[in-house]
Design a protein around this motif. Structure first.
Motif, PDB file in Angstrom:
ATOM      1  N   GLY A 190      -0.016   3.476   2.280  1.00 28.53           N
ATOM      2  CA  GLY A 190       0.574   3.150   1.299  1.00 28.53           C
ATOM      3  C   GLY A 190       0.430   4.001  -0.104  1.00 28.53           C
ATOM      4  O   GLY A 190       1.218   4.756  -0.873  1.00 28.53           O
ATOM      5  N   LYS A 191      -0.838   4.327  -0.131  1.00 33.74           N
ATOM      6  CA  LYS A 191      -1.202   5.474  -1.284  1.00 33.74           C
ATOM      7  C   LYS A 191      -0.769   6.718  -0.951  1.00 33.74           C
ATOM      8  O   LYS A 191      -0.202   7.328  -1.728  1.00 33.74           O
ATOM      9  CB  LYS A 191      -2.786   5.470  -1.442  1.00 33.74           C
ATOM     10  N   LYS A 240       4.201   6.902 -13.113  1.00 30.32           N
ATOM     11  CA  LYS A 240       2.868   6.944 -14.125  1.00 30.32           C
ATOM     12  C   LYS A 240       2.551   5.499 -14.556  1.00 30.32           C
ATOM     13  O   LYS A 240       1.315   4.893 -14.846  1.00 30.32           O
ATOM     14  CB  LYS A 240       3.408   7.418 -15.486  1.00 30.32           C
ATOM     15  N   GLN A 241       3.692   4.425 -14.883  1.00 30.92           N
ATOM     16  CA  GLN A 241       3.308   3.119 -14.915  1.00 30.92           C
ATOM     17  C   GLN A 241       2.374   2.331 -14.144  1.00 30.92           C
ATOM     18  O   GLN A 241       1.663   1.594 -14.329  1.00 30.92           O
ATOM     19  CB  GLN A 241       4.532   2.454 -15.440  1.00 30.92           C
ATOM     20  N   PHE A 242       2.900   2.498 -12.794  1.00 33.10           N
ATOM     21  CA  PHE A 242       2.185   2.253 -11.973  1.00 33.10           C
ATOM     22  C   PHE A 242       0.821   2.587 -11.743  1.00 33.10           C
ATOM     23  O   PHE A 242      -0.130   1.804 -11.320  1.00 33.10           O
ATOM     24  CB  PHE A 242       3.055   2.242 -10.372  1.00 33.10           C
ATOM     25  N   LYS A 243       0.663   3.671 -11.810  1.00 33.45           N
ATOM     26  CA  LYS A 243      -0.804   4.255 -11.807  1.00 33.45           C
ATOM     27  C   LYS A 243      -1.594   3.662 -12.743  1.00 33.45           C
ATOM     28  O   LYS A 243      -2.869   3.330 -12.554  1.00 33.45           O
ATOM     29  CB  LYS A 243      -0.570   5.678 -11.949  1.00 33.45           C
ATOM     30  N   GLU A 244      -1.050   3.160 -13.966  1.00 29.27           N
ATOM     31  CA  GLU A 244      -1.946   2.720 -15.007  1.00 29.27           C
ATOM     32  C   GLU A 244      -2.379   1.200 -14.432  1.00 29.27           C
ATOM     33  O   GLU A 244      -3.596   0.872 -15.029  1.00 29.27           O
ATOM     34  CB  GLU A 244      -0.965   2.675 -16.252  1.00 29.27           C
ATOM     35  N   THR A 245      -1.513   0.544 -13.603  1.00 26.40           N
ATOM     36  CA  THR A 245      -1.982  -0.704 -13.254  1.00 26.40           C
ATOM     37  C   THR A 245      -3.239  -0.763 -12.470  1.00 26.40           C
ATOM     38  O   THR A 245      -3.947  -1.728 -12.451  1.00 26.40           O
ATOM     39  CB  THR A 245      -1.033  -1.476 -12.576  1.00 26.40           C
ATOM     40  N   GLY A 246      -3.598   0.319 -11.734  1.00 26.67           N
ATOM     41  CA  GLY A 246      -4.662   0.252 -10.855  1.00 26.67           C
ATOM     42  C   GLY A 246      -4.304  -0.530  -9.499  1.00 26.67           C
ATOM     43  O   GLY A 246      -5.439  -0.664  -8.560  1.00 26.67           O
TER      44      GLY A 246
END
Length: 596
Positions: free
Chosen positions: A176-177, A148-154
């Motif tokens: 990678g995605k 979740k934290q990484f998703k928020e970085t974009g």
């Protein structure tokens, strides 16, 4: 000093060789050496670890090169940990994974580290799953939080293979995605199992659904497996009275099987087709059984609902067939939003949903519609599961067919029709009992003997009530019929009881398995009651029946004497037995006097 291109090329070549050994060659390992490829890969990884650690010694921390090498070291340690665990060296694997965790901890949410982070926490979570579920949950929730934290970085995650390439530009971002999302799906799947083990079944089901939904979105699933998992999840929802969600998941399962069948029909290679069509038939039968269980439980729960709310049911009953309307406790781990989103919006399942209602049944007409669907689904399942090749499944399907008639009989007002349904139920069970050997299928035989006795008991009640209501003298045929029903009820209860006899002594043990104690006591009690239902003018026959009735009631009280708390299993029946043991001897004395 800058690292030479040759050093990177060497590491890339070794990593690619390791990747091939693990992902491809291991599938062809001989049966007597199942870990051959992984054993070959391990020393290569150990060599890579040493090389990377040497290169790191001369690097300035926090530089681009230092971070790249640290990411490569994390991947190497992760693979060493996974191989060790998979080759049953759990403690060694745990050390590598813990070391990996320490190495990457500072950079967990960097694009070069995030996939390694998710996989490391997943792997450690799996290790602890077998030891301490709560601790496993901590690691898996850490993986969920990092995602979740990484998703928020974009930012775009870097695939592990790309880390070993010399130049970052030119990476395939989609790989990678994809792997990043797949790893998170795996985290959610593991969490579903963890919550199940922690008895938080509703939270577990929500995670299971999210896993299935993510597989659809990423187009990463096997159709047959997905369909079976969706159908299995439906069984949990319906047990929680979530018939809306259960039907939707069953419809999604049938939709997926329909698509798969269309693909099968396009296969031209006969051998490939035959191999796949067999699996399709098997799993289609399983999904049909899940649909049948849905219909049976809908009828059963509708019956219980009506029994509890005999007047103005709409005003007095708050029970809903939609989980989204479930009343949640303040400390519930799921939200109403979680329960409202248990659907697959991208699948067009309306046709499959429309074949059966998801509302509680109120009338005979509504019940009959569900009944006909259950009958169709069970017939479909029987086309695959036969007595000759899959006897246990075949018997269970027949038991479901018998249950189908029992459930429908509740909604039928006509006593004659009720009796016909119970007779149909009995015929189904008796036909199977003629075909199976109790030695091999004793568990099923016991269930069927008991249910048969109950079936004939229900028919007997109907016939006796009709006899009481009639004004005329009963015909010999009617009396014979009633006595025949008593005979069959006693016969099947005795078959059930005698199945517990000790082979060496031919006696019922003083104590039997706890799971069977209640039905055993009830069987004795019902036998006692059935002997009083015989209709005869012969005083000697009457006397014999009363004596047999008394003996049956005594069996109940004797068992309770030798087994503490057994009387709490059927308190009302035990009380009646004690009363009858007091009264029946007087009746016996009276009959004996009359005979003399």
């Amino acid at each position: 000093m800058t690292i030479t291109k040759e050093a990177y090329v060497d590491l890339l070549e070794k990593y690619e060789k390791v990747k091939k050994l693990i992902e491809e060659d291991s599938k062809s390992d001989p049966e007597n050496e199942p870990y051959l490829s992984k054993y070959i890969a391990k020393p290569l990884l150990i060599g890579m670890k040493a090389n990377i650690e040497n290169l790191l010694r001369n690097r300035t921390p926090e530089t681009k090169e230092y971070i790249k090498l640290t990411a490569m070291l994390g991947v190497t340690l992760l693979n060493l940990g996974k191989i060790s665990v998979e080759t049953e060296e759990i403690s060694v694997g745990e050390k590598y994974l813990t070391k990996c965790q320490e190495v990457i901890e500072k950079y967990e949410t960097h694009p070069e580290f995030i996939i390694t982070s998710l996989r490391t926490y997943n792997e450690i979570g799996l290790i602890w799953w077998k030891r301490e579920v709560e601790k496993a949950k901590v690691y898996l929730e850490k993986a969920e939080t990092l995602y979740k934290q990484f998703k928020e970085t974009g930012l775009i995650p870097v695939d592990l293979h790309d880390l070993f390439k010399i130049d970052i530009p030119g990476y395939d971002e989609d790989v990678g995605k994809t792997n990043f999302e797949k790893d998170h799906t795996l985290t959610l799947y593991y969490l579903a199992q963890i919550y199940g083990a922690l008895n938080d079944s509703l939270k577990s089901a929500v995670y299971c659904h999210i896993t299935l939904q993510r597989q659809l979105e990423s187009d990463d699933y096997e159709m047959i497996d997905w369909a079976l998992n969706a159908a299995t999840l439906s069984q949990f929802f319906m047990e929680k009275n979530g018939f809306k969600q259960a039907r939707h998941h069953l419809a999604a399962s049938s939709y997926m099987l329909e698509i798969y069948e269309g693909q099968l029909n396009q296969i031209t290679d006969q051998n490939e087709y035959e191999a796949k069509i067999e699996n399709f038939k098997h799993r289609s039968a399983d999904v049909a059984r899940c649909w049948a269980k849905y219909g049976l439980l809908l009828l059963s729960n509708s019956r219980e609902r009506l029994l509890k709310h005999t007047e103005d049911i709409d005003a007095t009953c708050s029970l809903s067939p939609d989980l989204a309307k479930l009343e949640l406790n303040a400390d519930s781990s799921v939200s109403r939003e979680d329960l409202a989103s248990l659907e697959f919006p991208t699948l067009n399942v309306a046709v499959h949903e429309s074949q059966v209602t998801d509302q509680f049944v109120l009338t005979l007409d509504d019940a009959r519609k569900v009944f006909l669907n259950v009958k169709m689904w069970l017939n479909r399942a029987h086309s695959y599961y036969t007595l000759n090749n899959l006897a246990s499944d075949y018997i269970e399907i027949v038991q479901d067919q018998a249950q189908m008639y029992l459930n429908l009989s509740f909604f039928e007002d006509n006593p004659e029709n009720q009796a016909k349904m119970h007779k149909r139920r009995a015929d189904l069970l008796e036909n199977v009992l003629k075909e199976v050997n109790p030695t091999y299928y004793m568990q099923y035989c016991r269930q069927m003997w008991y249910e048969l006795a109950q079936s004939y008991g229900e028919i007997l009640h109907i016939k006796m009530d009709k006899l009481k209501e009639s004004n005329g003298r009963p015909t010999p045929h009617t009396l014979t019929k009633i006595n025949s029903l008593v005979d069959k009820g006693i016969l099947h209860y005795n078959n059930f009881i005698n199945s517990f006899k000790d082979v060496s002594t031919n006696q019922i043990p003083r104590t039997i398995d706890k799971d069977y104690q209640k039905p055993l006591l009830q069987a004795y009690f019902h036998i006692g009651a059935l002997y009083s239902r015989y209709i005869t003018l012969d005083k000697q026959v009457m006397l014999n029946n009363v004596k047999a009735s008394l003996e049956a009631y005594k069996k109940v009280t004797e068992y309770c004497v030798h087994n503490v708390d057994a009387d709490k299993l059927i308190p009302t029946e035990v009380s009646i037995c004690r009363e009858m043991i007091t009264l029946l001897p007087m009746k016996i004395n009276k009959l004996e006097h009359e005979i003399l």
